[in-house]
Design an enzyme around this catalytic site. Sequence first.
Site, mmCIF file in Angstrom:
data_model
loop_
_atom_site.group_PDB
_atom_site.id
_atom_site.type_symbol
_atom_site.label_atom_id
_atom_site.label_comp_id
_atom_site.label_asym_id
_atom_site.label_seq_id
_atom_site.Cartn_x
_atom_site.Cartn_y
_atom_site.Cartn_z
ATOM 1 N N SER A 341 0.529 -1.489 0.241
ATOM 2 C CA SER A 341 0.014 -0.029 -0.568
ATOM 3 C C SER A 341 0.960 1.571 0.231
ATOM 4 O O SER A 341 1.994 0.979 0.034
ATOM 5 C CB SER A 341 -1.540 -0.078 1.205
ATOM 6 O OG SER A 341 -0.287 0.107 2.314
ATOM 7 N N CYS A 342 0.311 2.793 0.098
ATOM 8 C CA CYS A 342 0.684 3.740 -0.372
ATOM 9 C C CYS A 342 1.271 4.157 0.927
ATOM 10 O O CYS A 342 1.913 5.275 1.021
ATOM 11 C CB CYS A 342 -0.087 4.804 -0.482
ATOM 12 S SG CYS A 342 -0.121 3.732 -3.331
ATOM 13 N N ASP A 343 0.357 3.985 1.856
ATOM 14 C CA ASP A 343 0.511 4.101 3.522
ATOM 15 C C ASP A 343 2.268 3.694 4.178
ATOM 16 O O ASP A 343 2.482 2.894 4.177
ATOM 17 C CB ASP A 343 0.076 3.342 4.318
ATOM 18 C CG ASP A 343 -0.223 3.761 6.056
ATOM 19 O OD1 ASP A 343 0.405 4.391 6.570
ATOM 20 O OD2 ASP A 343 -1.613 3.743 6.200
ATOM 21 N N SER A 344 2.763 4.518 4.654
ATOM 22 C CA SER A 344 4.603 4.796 4.823
ATOM 23 C C SER A 344 4.316 3.668 5.970
ATOM 24 O O SER A 344 5.460 3.288 6.820
ATOM 25 C CB SER A 344 5.154 6.039 5.434
ATOM 26 O OG SER A 344 4.670 6.538 5.902
ATOM 27 N N ASN A 380 -6.983 0.288 -0.141
ATOM 28 C CA ASN A 380 -5.668 0.359 -1.469
ATOM 29 C C ASN A 380 -6.445 0.027 -2.191
ATOM 30 O O ASN A 380 -5.189 0.160 -3.525
ATOM 31 C CB ASN A 380 -4.358 0.788 -1.349
ATOM 32 C CG ASN A 380 -3.946 2.609 -1.211
ATOM 33 O OD1 ASN A 380 -2.795 2.171 -1.108
ATOM 34 N ND2 ASN A 380 -4.050 3.165 -1.255
#
Length: 390
Positions: A341-344, A380
Amino acid sequence: MLKETIDPLSLQYENTRRYFTEFISQREHLLPYLKPQKTPLLLMDLQGIKSRYIEVKYHFSQFKVYYAVKANDHVDILKTLAELGSGFEVASSEELKKVLELGVKPERIISSNPVKPMDFIAYAYEKGINRFVVDSFTEVEKLTKTAPRSRVYARLVVPNEGSDWPLSKKFGVDVDTALDILEYAQSKGLIPYGITFHVGSQCNNFRNWLIGIKKASELWQKAKLRGLRLQMLNMGGGLPVRYTYEALRIEDIAYYVKGLLQKFMPSLPHELQIEPGRGIVGDQGIMVCRVIGKAKRGEENWLYIDTGVFNGLAEALGGIRYPFYLERDGELKEWTIGGVSCDSMDVVARMVPLPEPEVGDYLYILSAGAYTTVYAAEFNGFPEPEVLCL
Ligand SMILES: Cc1ncc(COP(=O)(O)O)c(C=O)c1O
């Protein structure tokens, strides 16, 4: 003179390689599924689950086993365990429904969820389940209203040190409060039935069982003095499995616990229970995923995979260190593994020794059988892992 140095990266990776090789050589039926078209895929070994259940039953021979459905609720796993005669611990209506649909009788089902939704209590009671945990006066009141005359067992708080996934911060009470709660339950027409505690999931510290049993023994004596006739001791879950390190062995824990029971509870409760989840399924599953990207960020080598903390590897956020394996040779480097996913926040592991992968390589995550797919969502738009039980 020959000077030998031990490289920790190779040592760790060698252990993982050995683990992978052993796992597959004992499960040749999984071989054809190790390079699937579609990833992520969780492969579960049903024969391994059967053997583990039998092993737990053998070593904890005085105990009734109630599999904690939350660890992995796949219907094939539940069916396999139901056929072996396992009981089930359920926390919600959905879990209960799955177990009932397999024809499991309510006498083989308990609920050790300390704070239960009212609609779950009502549904469970209607289906004939009448054993529930309590660790608050409010829960007693809820049960009195919705599940009258049920049997209740009190959850004690015990230390969870040395458990990779602690569970003591949210639930459990001290001995005297447990006593008051059980007495209150009796005054409300419920039946004080027993005691439970949870040493924390993936527990590698014998001391937690020691404290749990000592506290249970104290509560048992005090309850007797107050005229409460308890019948049951439930030791929750906590049985550990192998991840990047070897865990305590089930037979050693069982032997230790037996000794503690003889010492602290010589007149044994009529009924002893355990609720293993991870200990039954944790190391009977392997997650197959693929490398989808690589990057060098400063000094850090990153690789990205097509699963992550939101769609299967949530426990990576809280202390579970999975072994990762790639079928390649070459110099080992240390990698940070990023989720899809794009979440850090979606970082699955750091300092993982692996040979340099290529995009498209299969990456194998060992010991992924518990608390993976049950946590998964499609954040996502990335899919949850498919599950194949073989
Ligand atoms: C009440 C209860 N019982 C049993 C379990 C299963 O624990 P484990 O997976 O450590 O065996 C859990 C896990 O959260 C739990 O909350």
